[in-house]
Design an enzyme around this catalytic site. Structure first.
Site, mmCIF file in Angstrom:
data_model
loop_
_atom_site.group_PDB
_atom_site.id
_atom_site.type_symbol
_atom_site.label_atom_id
_atom_site.label_comp_id
_atom_site.label_asym_id
_atom_site.label_seq_id
_atom_site.Cartn_x
_atom_site.Cartn_y
_atom_site.Cartn_z
ATOM 1 N N ARG A 105 8.856 8.289 7.516
ATOM 2 C CA ARG A 105 7.706 7.912 8.324
ATOM 3 C C ARG A 105 7.097 6.642 7.744
ATOM 4 N NH1 ARG A 105 2.668 11.771 9.924
ATOM 5 N NH2 ARG A 105 1.788 10.975 8.016
ATOM 6 N N THR A 109 2.075 3.109 10.196
ATOM 7 C CA THR A 109 2.052 3.463 11.630
ATOM 8 C C THR A 109 2.368 4.931 11.890
ATOM 9 O OG1 THR A 109 4.391 2.990 11.900
ATOM 10 C CG2 THR A 109 2.865 1.131 12.172
ATOM 11 N N ASP A 203 0.727 15.260 0.694
ATOM 12 C CA ASP A 203 2.101 14.782 0.895
ATOM 13 C C ASP A 203 3.059 15.751 0.212
ATOM 14 O OD1 ASP A 203 4.624 13.423 0.405
ATOM 15 O OD2 ASP A 203 3.618 11.631 1.183
ATOM 16 N N ASP A 206 5.754 14.221 -2.229
ATOM 17 C CA ASP A 206 5.184 13.761 -3.500
ATOM 18 C C ASP A 206 4.833 14.949 -4.391
ATOM 19 O OD1 ASP A 206 5.434 11.171 -2.749
ATOM 20 O OD2 ASP A 206 3.289 10.771 -2.494
#
Ligand code: PRP
Ligand code: URA
Length: 211
Positions: A105, A109, A203, A206
């Site tokens: 991703r 955006t 995330d 992560d």
């Protein structure tokens, strides 16, 4: 929403999600408890597969009207975060074939970009467990399903397993692919301004791999 299956919201499951959502949870605990949820998702995915009669004889000489899975399966992980779900699938399905699709991703955006795929040659003859922990806008998973469909996998043989889904992603997905089954552990409130799931867990990639 009949193709959206949410794991039973037991106290145990709520406790597992409380740990992985907590910003103070350290990486080793995040991995351990996310893995436990992944295992539950895989088990639920297996519950959804069709079976056929398989009568067997027991050691007492009796016949038991058993069942066995009708078809073959494989996993396809959306890299990077989806790779975290491969081990849970392997623990349930010995020597399962696993394909990879690298979709990232764009951080500005939130649009997905496809970089790479490597899939089992006979994937069109298999049930596919599509693995990605996060269904946010739905863009990444939808791109992955497009790849699978191009390889001849019918929608009704795709089961998308994820830990956390946003209503926006579920809407996009169920409208675009009404036959694909979504198996999730929790449906959150919404997406935030950065297209992260809210309340969410941050995330996933992560937290599982880096921080
Ligand atoms: C995350 C996640 C999904 C995607 C979900 O991956 O693992 O693939 O975002 O968002 P979407 O539904 O809006 O497309 P990311 O691209 O951040 O890469 P990562 O797996 O390397 O963390
Ligand atoms: N990817 C993540 O890891 N988390 C989100 O909330 C959205 C996309």
């Amino acid at each position: 929403m009949s193709n959206v299956i949410v794991l039973p919201q037991t106290n145990q499951l709520k406790g597992l999600y409380t740990i992985i959502r907590d910003r103070n949870t350290k990486r080793s605990d995040f991995i351990f408890y996310a893995d436990r949820i992944i295992r539950l998702l895989v088990e639920e995915g297996l519950n959804q597969l069709p079976v056929e009669p398989a009568p067997i004889e027991t050691p007492t000489g009796s016949t038991f009207s058993g069942v066995k899975f009708q078809g073959k399966i494989c996993g396809v992980s959306i890299m990077r975060a989806g790779e975290s779900m491969e081990q849970g699938l392997r623990e349930c399905c010995r020597s399962v074939r696993i394909g990879k699709i690298l979709i990232q991703r764009d951080e500005e955006t939130a649009q997905p970009k496809l970089f790479y795929d490597k899939l089992p040659a006979d994937i069109d003859n298999r049930y596919v467990f599509l693995l990605d922990p996060m269904l946010a806008t739905g863009g990444s998973a939808a791109m992955a399903v497009d790849v699978l469909k191009e390889r001849g996998v019918p929608e009704e043989r795709i089961l998308f397993l994820n830990l956390l889904a946003a209503p926006e992603g579920i809407k996009l997905f169920t409208e675009k692919f009404p036959q694909v089954k979504i198996i999730t552990g929790a449906i959150d409130d919404c997406l935030d301004e950065k297209k992260y799931i809210s309340p969410g867990l941050g995330d996933f990639g992560d937290r599982y791999y880096c921080i």
